[in-house]
Design a protein around this motif. Structure first.
Motif, PDB file in Angstrom:
ATOM      1  N   VAL A  54       1.617 -49.252 -17.038  1.00  0.00           N
ATOM      2  CA  VAL A  54       1.605 -48.317 -15.995  1.00  0.00           C
ATOM      3  C   VAL A  54       1.141 -46.503 -16.845  1.00  0.00           C
ATOM      4  O   VAL A  54       0.990 -46.749 -18.354  1.00  0.00           O
ATOM      5  N   ASP A  55       0.602 -45.806 -16.573  1.00  0.00           N
ATOM      6  CA  ASP A  55      -0.232 -44.803 -16.640  1.00  0.00           C
ATOM      7  C   ASP A  55       0.753 -43.416 -17.383  1.00  0.00           C
ATOM      8  O   ASP A  55       2.250 -44.294 -17.645  1.00  0.00           O
ATOM      9  N   LYS A  59       2.867 -42.262 -12.548  1.00  0.00           N
ATOM     10  CA  LYS A  59       2.310 -41.916 -11.847  1.00  0.00           C
ATOM     11  C   LYS A  59       1.975 -43.096 -10.340  1.00  0.00           C
ATOM     12  O   LYS A  59       2.033 -43.739  -9.806  1.00  0.00           O
ATOM     13  N   PHE A  60       1.051 -44.390 -12.151  1.00  0.00           N
ATOM     14  CA  PHE A  60       1.221 -45.385 -11.109  1.00  0.00           C
ATOM     15  C   PHE A  60       1.428 -47.017 -11.949  1.00  0.00           C
ATOM     16  O   PHE A  60       1.186 -46.521 -13.032  1.00  0.00           O
ATOM     17  N   SER A  61       1.979 -47.535 -11.157  1.00  0.00           N
ATOM     18  CA  SER A  61       2.127 -49.082 -11.344  1.00  0.00           C
ATOM     19  C   SER A  61       1.464 -49.735 -11.032  1.00  0.00           C
ATOM     20  O   SER A  61       1.692 -50.268 -10.167  1.00  0.00           O
ATOM     21  N   ILE A  62       0.930 -50.656 -11.839  1.00  0.00           N
ATOM     22  CA  ILE A  62      -0.541 -51.558 -11.376  1.00  0.00           C
ATOM     23  C   ILE A  62       0.372 -53.342 -11.466  1.00  0.00           C
ATOM     24  O   ILE A  62      -0.115 -53.476 -12.600  1.00  0.00           O
ATOM     25  N   SER A 112       7.326 -48.657 -10.236  1.00  0.00           N
ATOM     26  CA  SER A 112       7.173 -47.645 -10.095  1.00  0.00           C
ATOM     27  C   SER A 112       8.176 -46.610  -9.437  1.00  0.00           C
ATOM     28  O   SER A 112       8.648 -45.500  -9.202  1.00  0.00           O
ATOM     29  N   GLY A 169       6.745 -43.317  -9.087  1.00  0.00           N
ATOM     30  CA  GLY A 169       5.850 -43.499  -8.804  1.00  0.00           C
ATOM     31  C   GLY A 169       5.031 -43.887  -7.994  1.00  0.00           C
ATOM     32  O   GLY A 169       5.890 -44.298  -7.255  1.00  0.00           O
ATOM     33  N   GLU A 170       3.339 -44.968  -8.158  1.00  0.00           N
ATOM     34  CA  GLU A 170       3.798 -45.177  -6.717  1.00  0.00           C
ATOM     35  C   GLU A 170       2.903 -46.922  -7.428  1.00  0.00           C
ATOM     36  O   GLU A 170       2.545 -46.613  -8.825  1.00  0.00           O
ATOM     37  N   VAL A 198       0.992 -50.257  -7.302  1.00  0.00           N
ATOM     38  CA  VAL A 198      -1.098 -50.514  -7.253  1.00  0.00           C
ATOM     39  C   VAL A 198      -0.571 -52.172  -6.509  1.00  0.00           C
ATOM     40  O   VAL A 198      -0.574 -53.015  -8.180  1.00  0.00           O
TER      41      VAL A 198
END
Length: 275
Positions: free
Chosen positions: A91-92, A96-99, A116, A121-122, A124
């Motif tokens: 996660v950043d 914002k982004f959860s990868i 997310s 957030g979003e 990925v």
């Protein structure tokens, strides 16, 4: 998503703030750099490369709040198998982004989606079968609690999903499997509790059988275990298909039956007492 033990690893103050939001819902152990001297109930580390081995081996789910590249470099030396590695996402620092990074089919994809949602957030998700809209063999096994007996065939079914939009499905049990996108040409999945070899199919074994046991006072753990294995071999049943052992209430405190239930034969999930 099985995250009974979760670690959140941060590298910055902004990352700690993101971890706080996640931790309000997940009750994880949060690891932060000692140099930040950030107040709170955290685990403090001096060198994450030294700390990560213990984290990797002791948690089901790991959330790395840092750049994806940094997370990859930190965990890379400890990766072993997609069937055993913990679920790991990155996660950043702004949330914002959860990868989904590691073990996506075994829960990391779901973890990324969940986190997310918490952060607004979003997620990925990059696993090919999810992009195609069809559940992968690993996800099906994970979702329905089944054991894959021939993992080497998974890649062929995954290729079938990507290239032909689905797979063949043979269900030899009475359990309902809600799977969309089936109907591939060459490869597929067999769901069964009876042993069989297959070149073109991934064999999955659900827990559907209950063993009823009556035994004399002189029976012990080894004799019980050996007899069960003999019967299952004779009938061609998978031992992994056992959901529970059942016996009468007078035997409920028997130490040997408890051994069968509690770990010496870990395939058995529970003990049913018949009154």
């Amino acid at each position: 998503m099985d995250c009974s033990k979760t670690a959140i690893v941060c590298a910055s103050i902004s990352g700690i703030r993101v971890a706080d939001i996640i931790n309000n819902h997940m009750h994880a152990n949060v690891y932060v750099p000692c140099r930040l001297k950030y107040p709170g109930d955290f685990h403090c580390y001096d060198d994450i490369k030294k700390e990560i081995k213990s984290i990797f081996n002791n948690y089901d789910c790991i959330i790395m709040v840092m750049a994806l590249g940094a997370a990859i470099r930190i965990i890379a030396p400890f990766l072993r198998s997609k069937f055993n590695d913990p679920r790991i996402i990155s996660v950043d620092d702004n949330g914002k982004f959860s990868i989904s990074m590691i073990s996506g089919h075994r829960g990391a994809n779901d973890l990324a989606l969940y986190v997310s949602g918490l952060l607004g957030g979003e997620a990925v998700i990059t696993t090919a079968s999810e992009i195609s809209g069809v559940m992968s063999p690993e996800v099906i096994a994970y979702k329905y609690g089944m054991k894959i007996m021939n993992k080497s065939r998974i890649k062929y079914v995954t290729s079938e999903i990507i290239n032909n939009g689905g797979f063949r499905l043979i269900n030899r049990t009475g359990i309902h499997i809600n799977i969309s996108g089936s109907g591939g040409k060459n490869y597929g999945i067999i769901i069964t509790y009876i042993k069989e070899k297959s070149t073109n199919f991934v064999v999955m074994v659900p827990k559907v059988l209950v063993i009823g046991i009556g035994f004399s006072t002189y029976a012990n753990f080894n004799s019980l275990k050996d007899h069960i294995k003999f019967v299952f071999k004779q009938k061609g049943f998978y031992i992994s298909s056992v959901y529970a052992i059942a016996t009468i209430d007078i035997k409920s405190d028997n130490d040997d039956i408890k051994k069968l239930q509690n770990g010496l034969m870990p395939e058995f999930s529970s003990l049913i007492i018949i009154h």
